[in-house]
Design a protein around this motif. Structure first.
Motif, mmCIF file in Angstrom:
data_model
loop_
_atom_site.group_PDB
_atom_site.id
_atom_site.type_symbol
_atom_site.label_atom_id
_atom_site.label_comp_id
_atom_site.label_asym_id
_atom_site.label_seq_id
_atom_site.Cartn_x
_atom_site.Cartn_y
_atom_site.Cartn_z
ATOM 1 N N ALA A 89 -13.571 13.975 36.695
ATOM 2 C CA ALA A 89 -14.045 15.221 36.102
ATOM 3 C C ALA A 89 -12.967 15.847 35.216
ATOM 4 C CB ALA A 89 -14.476 16.195 37.198
ATOM 5 N N THR A 90 -11.720 15.818 35.686
ATOM 6 C CA THR A 90 -10.621 16.351 34.885
ATOM 7 C C THR A 90 -10.458 15.570 33.594
ATOM 8 O OG1 THR A 90 -9.480 17.122 36.874
ATOM 9 C CG2 THR A 90 -8.154 16.882 34.879
ATOM 10 N N MET A 91 -10.585 14.248 33.661
ATOM 11 C CA MET A 91 -10.514 13.440 32.441
ATOM 12 C C MET A 91 -11.672 13.763 31.498
ATOM 13 S SD MET A 91 -8.086 11.578 31.501
ATOM 14 C CE MET A 91 -9.084 10.806 30.216
ATOM 15 N N LEU A 101 -16.322 6.839 33.806
ATOM 16 C CA LEU A 101 -15.676 6.372 35.034
ATOM 17 C C LEU A 101 -16.210 4.987 35.388
ATOM 18 C CD1 LEU A 101 -13.912 6.797 37.559
ATOM 19 C CD2 LEU A 101 -15.888 7.944 38.620
ATOM 20 N N GLY A 102 -15.405 3.967 35.129
ATOM 21 C CA GLY A 102 -15.755 2.612 35.541
ATOM 22 C C GLY A 102 -15.283 2.362 36.957
ATOM 23 N N LEU A 103 -16.190 1.896 37.822
ATOM 24 C CA LEU A 103 -15.892 1.689 39.234
ATOM 25 C C LEU A 103 -16.170 0.258 39.647
ATOM 26 C CD1 LEU A 103 -17.578 4.896 40.729
ATOM 27 C CD2 LEU A 103 -15.127 4.534 40.360
ATOM 28 N N GLY A 104 -15.416 -0.229 40.623
ATOM 29 C CA GLY A 104 -15.646 -1.546 41.191
ATOM 30 C C GLY A 104 -15.183 -1.587 42.633
ATOM 31 N N ALA A 105 -15.573 -2.634 43.344
ATOM 32 C CA ALA A 105 -15.255 -2.746 44.769
ATOM 33 C C ALA A 105 -13.827 -3.216 45.031
ATOM 34 C CB ALA A 105 -16.251 -3.675 45.463
ATOM 35 N N GLY A 106 -13.066 -3.528 43.981
ATOM 36 C CA GLY A 106 -11.635 -3.711 44.120
ATOM 37 C C GLY A 106 -11.175 -5.100 44.517
ATOM 38 N N GLU A 107 -9.838 -5.218 44.601
ATOM 39 C CA GLU A 107 -9.188 -6.460 45.007
ATOM 40 C C GLU A 107 -8.131 -6.163 46.065
ATOM 41 O OE1 GLU A 107 -8.216 -5.428 41.716
ATOM 42 O OE2 GLU A 107 -10.046 -6.103 40.728
ATOM 43 N N ASN A 108 -7.942 -7.099 46.934
ATOM 44 C CA ASN A 108 -6.882 -7.015 47.937
ATOM 45 C C ASN A 108 -5.528 -6.751 47.280
ATOM 46 O OD1 ASN A 108 -5.517 -7.203 50.371
ATOM 47 N ND2 ASN A 108 -5.788 -9.395 50.616
ATOM 48 N N VAL A 132 -19.771 5.717 45.765
ATOM 49 C CA VAL A 132 -20.418 6.112 44.513
ATOM 50 C C VAL A 132 -21.361 7.289 44.746
ATOM 51 C CG1 VAL A 132 -21.946 5.356 42.655
ATOM 52 C CG2 VAL A 132 -20.192 3.803 43.517
ATOM 53 N N GLN A 133 -22.070 7.294 45.856
ATOM 54 C CA GLN A 133 -22.954 8.414 46.174
ATOM 55 C C GLN A 133 -22.171 9.718 46.296
ATOM 56 O OE1 GLN A 133 -25.708 7.596 49.474
ATOM 57 N NE2 GLN A 133 -25.478 5.423 49.039
ATOM 58 N N ILE A 134 -21.010 9.671 46.930
ATOM 59 C CA ILE A 134 -20.175 10.867 47.072
ATOM 60 C C ILE A 134 -19.720 11.371 45.712
ATOM 61 C CG2 ILE A 134 -17.936 11.699 47.919
ATOM 62 C CD1 ILE A 134 -18.341 9.770 50.316
ATOM 63 N N ILE A 135 -19.251 10.463 44.882
ATOM 64 C CA ILE A 135 -18.776 10.849 43.549
ATOM 65 C C ILE A 135 -19.905 11.474 42.744
ATOM 66 C CG2 ILE A 135 -17.911 9.935 41.353
ATOM 67 C CD1 ILE A 135 -16.419 7.796 43.089
ATOM 68 N N ARG A 136 -21.062 10.855 42.767
ATOM 69 C CA ARG A 136 -22.211 11.374 42.014
ATOM 70 C C ARG A 136 -22.587 12.772 42.510
ATOM 71 N NH1 ARG A 136 -24.136 9.780 37.299
ATOM 72 N NH2 ARG A 136 -24.623 7.641 37.889
ATOM 73 N N GLN A 137 -22.586 12.980 43.811
ATOM 74 C CA GLN A 137 -22.930 14.297 44.346
ATOM 75 C C GLN A 137 -21.910 15.353 43.932
ATOM 76 O OE1 GLN A 137 -24.001 14.420 48.544
ATOM 77 N NE2 GLN A 137 -24.865 12.361 48.442
ATOM 78 N N LEU A 138 -20.629 15.001 43.965
ATOM 79 C CA LEU A 138 -19.603 15.962 43.573
ATOM 80 C C LEU A 138 -19.683 16.310 42.093
ATOM 81 C CD1 LEU A 138 -16.636 14.658 45.724
ATOM 82 C CD2 LEU A 138 -17.633 16.948 45.833
ATOM 83 N N PHE A 139 -20.133 15.385 41.265
ATOM 84 C CA PHE A 139 -20.290 15.667 39.838
ATOM 85 C C PHE A 139 -21.329 16.761 39.583
ATOM 86 C CE2 PHE A 139 -18.755 11.344 37.948
ATOM 87 C CZ PHE A 139 -17.448 11.715 38.196
ATOM 88 N N ASP A 160 -13.553 22.165 38.006
ATOM 89 C CA ASP A 160 -13.379 21.874 36.586
ATOM 90 C C ASP A 160 -14.215 20.658 36.219
ATOM 91 O OD1 ASP A 160 -11.002 23.631 35.368
ATOM 92 O OD2 ASP A 160 -10.566 23.171 37.475
ATOM 93 N N LEU A 161 -15.318 20.911 35.545
ATOM 94 C CA LEU A 161 -16.261 19.868 35.160
ATOM 95 C C LEU A 161 -16.478 19.901 33.655
ATOM 96 C CD1 LEU A 161 -18.882 20.447 37.989
ATOM 97 C CD2 LEU A 161 -17.543 18.347 37.691
ATOM 98 N N PRO A 162 -16.674 18.740 33.026
ATOM 99 C CA PRO A 162 -17.001 18.733 31.596
ATOM 100 C C PRO A 162 -18.409 19.274 31.366
ATOM 101 C CG PRO A 162 -17.209 16.526 32.518
ATOM 102 C CD PRO A 162 -16.647 17.392 33.617
ATOM 103 N N ASP A 163 -18.713 19.585 30.114
ATOM 104 C CA ASP A 163 -20.030 20.135 29.779
ATOM 105 C C ASP A 163 -21.155 19.174 30.156
ATOM 106 O OD1 ASP A 163 -18.818 22.403 28.804
ATOM 107 O OD2 ASP A 163 -18.761 21.675 26.739
ATOM 108 N N GLU A 164 -20.908 17.879 29.964
ATOM 109 C CA GLU A 164 -21.879 16.859 30.350
ATOM 110 C C GLU A 164 -21.263 15.986 31.440
ATOM 111 O OE1 GLU A 164 -23.406 14.629 27.100
ATOM 112 O OE2 GLU A 164 -24.067 16.398 25.980
ATOM 113 N N GLN A 165 -22.081 15.595 32.400
ATOM 114 C CA GLN A 165 -21.588 14.840 33.544
ATOM 115 C C GLN A 165 -20.968 13.515 33.097
ATOM 116 O OE1 GLN A 165 -23.847 12.900 37.289
ATOM 117 N NE2 GLN A 165 -23.979 15.139 37.229
#
Length: 322
Positions: A89-91, A101-108, A132-139, A160-165
């Motif tokens: 949101a700050t970005m 916001l690009g998201l992925g399940a990550g690497e060890n 992802v559900q948590i992030i979307r809800q907080l947006f 602090d949120l941008p004008d558009e999600q």
């Protein structure tokens, strides 16, 4: 027309140079920029791994029109999803709406550093969907309390949120992750040309949403030199696909796994040299598979400036034909 992006490859580049490269990419005319979010480089020879979010803040101030994206951030261990939401949101605010916001399940490789082990892939997928559900809800800007299988959020709110999600991109490599991307994401991220994953994404509800890919190249006037550099810095990418890459814990393990990879093996998937047509053909594979965006990766920080000069003069005009 396919949008052509530039990759801020943090694993091979110091933080200050990444900011300079983003400004150069904007000046040259790249359509967007993505940045890797790593704790480690893939192999020791790459030599760097600055904190992507600090770099992004600087890049947002050094550029004015260039869309930015994490490629990709893992919100399941090293970062709690509530913290990822605040950073994104700050970005969005700092970039004036230019951030995805690009998201992925990550690497060890990057997540083991917090000392909690590395879950099995099915567990990671469930953790990821919950994050992802948590992030979307907080947006939404509302107070959020969440009690899930893996995460709890206690009365959190983003002030602090941008004008558009902020749009959310989700990385996928198969049917299950493609369905998660279609359900929870605004953008699909798949590194390689994988038309079957794009089709699965579209069938699950992703029709009409952007699809992002990434193409590594090794520019050099001398194709043999380029091939040797690509082998030195990119051999890790040929170790056996994402099922292997997600499990290895450190750069030394990637180097060991890539011990039998030859320069010619890397060159099969990485255009090496200064052949514009070879890059155009490689990008066309993405376009034919349904991709709307392709981010180029120049392998080798010492060749970035010559790459930019070549890209501005020869490569970008040719790619505009796509």
């Amino acid at each position: 027309m396919v949008q052509i992006g530039y990759t801020l490859m943090s694993e091979q580049t110091p933080a200050r140079q990444l900011v300079d490269y983003a400004a150069a990419a904007e000046r040259i005319g790249f359509d967007y920029a993505v940045i890797s979010d790593h704790y480690f480089p893939w192999v020791e020879e790459m030599g760097h791994s600055p904190y992507a979010w600090s770099v992004l803040g600087a890049v947002a101030q050094a550029t004015t029109r260039l869309p930015l994206m994490t490629y990709v951030t893992c919100p399941i261990m090293r970062y709690h999803p509530a913290v990822v939401a605040q950073k994104a949101a700050t970005m969005g605010v700092l970039s004036e709406g230019r951030f995805t916001l690009g998201l992925g399940a990550g690497e060890n490789l990057n997540e083991h550093v917090i000392g909690k082990g590395w879950p099995a892939v099915d567990t990671r997928h469930r953790m990821f969907a919950e994050a992802v559900q948590i992030i979307r809800q907080l947006f939404s800007g509302d107070y959020i309390t969440y009690q899930g299988e893996y995460y709890n959020v206690d009365s959190a709110k983003l002030y602090d949120l941008p004008d558009e999600q902020v749009p959310i991109g989700i990385a996928a490599s198969g049917g299950r992750s493609a369905r998660i991307a279609a359900e929870h994401g605004d953008v699909l991220v798949v590194n390689d040309p994988m038309p079957e994953v794009v089709t699965q994404f579209q069938a699950a509800g992703g029709e009409g949403k952007p699809v992002y890919g990434q193409l590594p190249i090794a520019y050099d006037r001398d194709a043999e030199v380029a091939e040797q550099r690509a082998h030195q810095l990119w051999r890790w990418a040929a170790v056996g696909g994402w099922k292997v890459m997600a499990e290895l814990p450190g750069p030394v393990n990637f180097a060991a796994a890539a011990g039998s990879v030859r320069p010619e093996d890397v060159a099969q998937s990485v255009p090496c040299g200064n052949d514009v047509d070879a890059v155009v053909r490689a990008v066309r594979k993405f376009a034919d598979a349904g991709y709307t965006h392709v981010a180029l990766v120049q392998i080798g920080a010492d060749q970035q400036q010559p790459f930019f000069e070549w890209a501005e003069k020869d490569l970008m005009p040719a790619l505009r034909g796509l």
